[in-house]
Design a protein around this motif. Structure first.
Motif, short mmCIF file in Angstrom:
data_model
loop_
_atom_site.label_atom_id
_atom_site.label_comp_id
_atom_site.label_asym_id
_atom_site.label_seq_id
_atom_site.Cartn_x
_atom_site.Cartn_y
_atom_site.Cartn_z
N VAL A 107 0.85 -1.21 0.00
CA VAL A 107 0.00 0.00 0.00
C VAL A 107 0.88 1.25 0.00
O VAL A 107 1.66 1.46 0.93
CB VAL A 107 -0.90 0.03 1.28
CG1 VAL A 107 -1.85 1.22 1.23
CG2 VAL A 107 -1.66 -1.26 1.45
N GLY A 108 0.77 2.07 -1.04
CA GLY A 108 1.45 3.37 -1.06
C GLY A 108 0.59 4.37 -0.30
O GLY A 108 -0.64 4.32 -0.38
N HIS A 324 -8.00 -1.44 -0.95
CA HIS A 324 -7.27 -0.46 -1.76
C HIS A 324 -5.78 -0.82 -1.77
O HIS A 324 -5.04 -0.46 -0.88
CB HIS A 324 -7.40 0.96 -1.15
CG HIS A 324 -8.79 1.47 -1.07
ND1 HIS A 324 -9.13 2.57 -0.33
CD2 HIS A 324 -9.95 1.02 -1.63
CE1 HIS A 324 -10.44 2.79 -0.43
NE2 HIS A 324 -10.96 1.85 -1.21
N LEU A 325 -5.35 -1.56 -2.77
CA LEU A 325 -3.96 -1.98 -2.85
C LEU A 325 -3.24 -1.21 -3.95
O LEU A 325 -3.85 -0.76 -4.91
CB LEU A 325 -3.86 -3.48 -3.14
CG LEU A 325 -4.61 -4.38 -2.16
CD1 LEU A 325 -4.38 -5.85 -2.51
CD2 LEU A 325 -4.17 -4.11 -0.73
N ALA A 346 -5.73 3.09 -7.93
CA ALA A 346 -6.55 2.94 -9.13
C ALA A 346 -6.08 1.75 -9.96
O ALA A 346 -4.94 1.32 -9.84
CB ALA A 346 -6.49 4.20 -9.96
N ASP A 347 -6.99 1.23 -10.81
CA ASP A 347 -6.65 0.07 -11.65
C ASP A 347 -5.45 0.38 -12.53
O ASP A 347 -4.64 -0.48 -12.81
CB ASP A 347 -7.84 -0.30 -12.53
CG ASP A 347 -8.94 -0.90 -11.68
OD1 ASP A 347 -8.64 -1.29 -10.54
OD2 ASP A 347 -10.09 -0.96 -12.16
N ASN A 348 -5.36 1.65 -12.98
CA ASN A 348 -4.26 1.99 -13.88
C ASN A 348 -2.99 2.35 -13.14
O ASN A 348 -2.06 2.90 -13.70
CB ASN A 348 -4.65 3.12 -14.84
CG ASN A 348 -4.91 4.41 -14.10
OD1 ASN A 348 -4.80 4.44 -12.87
ND2 ASN A 348 -5.24 5.46 -14.82
N PRO A 352 3.72 3.60 -13.88
CA PRO A 352 4.51 4.28 -12.86
C PRO A 352 4.11 5.75 -12.79
O PRO A 352 3.80 6.36 -13.80
CB PRO A 352 5.94 4.14 -13.33
CG PRO A 352 5.90 3.50 -14.68
CD PRO A 352 4.50 3.12 -15.01
N LEU A 353 4.10 6.29 -11.58
CA LEU A 353 3.84 7.72 -11.44
C LEU A 353 5.08 8.48 -11.87
O LEU A 353 6.19 7.94 -11.84
CB LEU A 353 3.54 8.05 -9.98
CG LEU A 353 2.21 7.52 -9.45
CD1 LEU A 353 2.13 7.69 -7.95
CD2 LEU A 353 1.07 8.27 -10.11
#
Ligand code: KG4
Ligand code: ZN
Length: 356
Positions: A107-108, A324-325, A346-348, A352-353
């Protein structure tokens, strides 16, 4: 109940905690303050290297102090935004590696969501909605907490954050780093009404002042001018009176806006979070004014106001229990608003951010 191992390395504290939902089983905070003090602020490269030195030891210590081992841990969390990119990367990489090796969900966590979740350590029964006054080194915001991950910012500073103002004014007064605790300590011997300082009102386009936004850079400049004038007339600065007057002005400005916001939005509970929430005058004044208006205030223990991993773990436990992973491809971000928190799950989020 969900047991989470959480890591926080967004700035100058290497922190690891184990929490059982909102119960802190262990909380290790290795501060780098002494290392950065000679520079008068955090040096990002030094911070990253220091996190690398400390992180493994802190993880072992947190598990030992909680008297738990990996089979009992349900998930691994780390702060991934906002913060110093190099520093965040150390904690995030450690957490992802542990999640892979021990086959645990990852989890971020948004750093400011951790500060909000300090409220649950003051009262584990707390239920949204509530108002959170979030006052840290980089942020000063009034946040409408609607649900886990659902936030609306109702007010903020237009320039310096409250903690930043404390740190800058402390430097002007020749006090050490970080400035907040120093001003808090010295102000205890000063007269809060010795000097009248500007509160930092923001003009609205249609006339009048913004009810919830504030500015602290004018206040800092006013202290700078005052110090210049006082130095011309005397060799000795009235440091305690200056510190007390500055602190009083910040506390009054924050409390006035917070109470107005809570009343306007019909939010009966006010929580505080972030390093400046450890300020003694702010805590006292907020409690006093809230009681006067029949509002409830949640003041988390001081050690959970400043940066730590326990509050990150509380936020992560809530996300984890809701499924929420985060993807193991999650990156770090130096900036990210609280309104985007759910992007982390989110699914997407396979994408990478951005790294900046
Ligand atoms: O939340 P935090 O530990 O780190 C950030 O996320 O920024 O906040 C650090 C800030 C620093 O600016 C520090 O001077 C301030 O919190 N601070 C205080 C006090 N303790 C820490 N400010 C006023 N009074 C305090 N007692
Ligand atoms: Zn913080």
């Amino acid at each position: 109940m969900t047991i989470t191992l959480a890591i926080e390395t967004s700035c100058d504290e290497t922190a690891v905690a184990v929490v059982k939902k909102y119960e802190v089983l262990s909380s290790i905070v290795t501060s780098q303050i002494a290392i950065h003090r000679p520079y008068g602020g955090v040096v990002p490269e030094v911070a990253s290297r220091q996190h690398l030195e400390s992180i493994n030891v802190a993880i072992v210590q947190a598990l030992e102090a909680a008297q738990l081992n990996w089979p009992e841990i349900d998930g691994v969390a780390a702060t991934c935004a906002p913060g110093l990119v190099g520093a965040l990367l150390v904690g995030l990489t450690a957490a992802k590696t542990l999640a892979i090796v021990h086959q645990k969900p990852f989890v971020g966590v948004h750093h400011l969501e951790g500060h909000i979740y300090a409220a649950y350590l003051a009262n584990p029964q707390l239920k949204p909605p509530f108002l959170c006054l979030l006052v840290s080194g980089g942020h000063t915001s009034l946040i409408h907490v609607k649900d886990c991950g659902i936030y609306e910012t109702l007010g903020q500073t237009r320039d310096d954050a409250a903690g930043e103002a404390f740190d800058k004014v402390a430097r002007l007064l020749g006090l050490g780093y970080p400035g907040g605790p120093e001003i808090d300590r010295i102000a205890a011997d000063g007269d809060p009404h010795a000097f009248k300082l500007p509160e930092g009102k923001i003009k609205q386009p249609g006339g009048g002042f913004h009810p919830y936004d504030s500015s602290f850079s004018g206040l800092k400049t006013a202290v700078m001018r005052l110090v210049g004038e006082l130095k011309q007339s005397s060799d000795r600065l009235p440091i305690a009176d200056l510190a007390a007057s500055f602190q009083e002005t910040v506390a009054r400005s924050l409390v006035k806006r917070t109470i107005a916001c809570a009343l306007d939005y019909g939010l009966e509970t006010i929580a505080v979070g972030g390093g400046v929430a450890a300020n003694s005058r702010l805590r006292h004044l907020l409690q006093e004014e809230a009681t006067h208006h029949n509002l409830r205030v949640l003041l988390p223990p001081m050690k959970f106001c400043t940066d730590n991993a326990a509050t990150i773990g509380c936020a992560a436990s809530e996300h984890l229990s809701r499924g929420h992973l985060s993807s193991l491809n999650l990156g770090v971000r130096s900036r990210m608003t609280l309104t985007d928190v759910m992007q982390l799950y989110a699914d997407n989020s396979e994408l990478p951010l951005a790294n900046s």
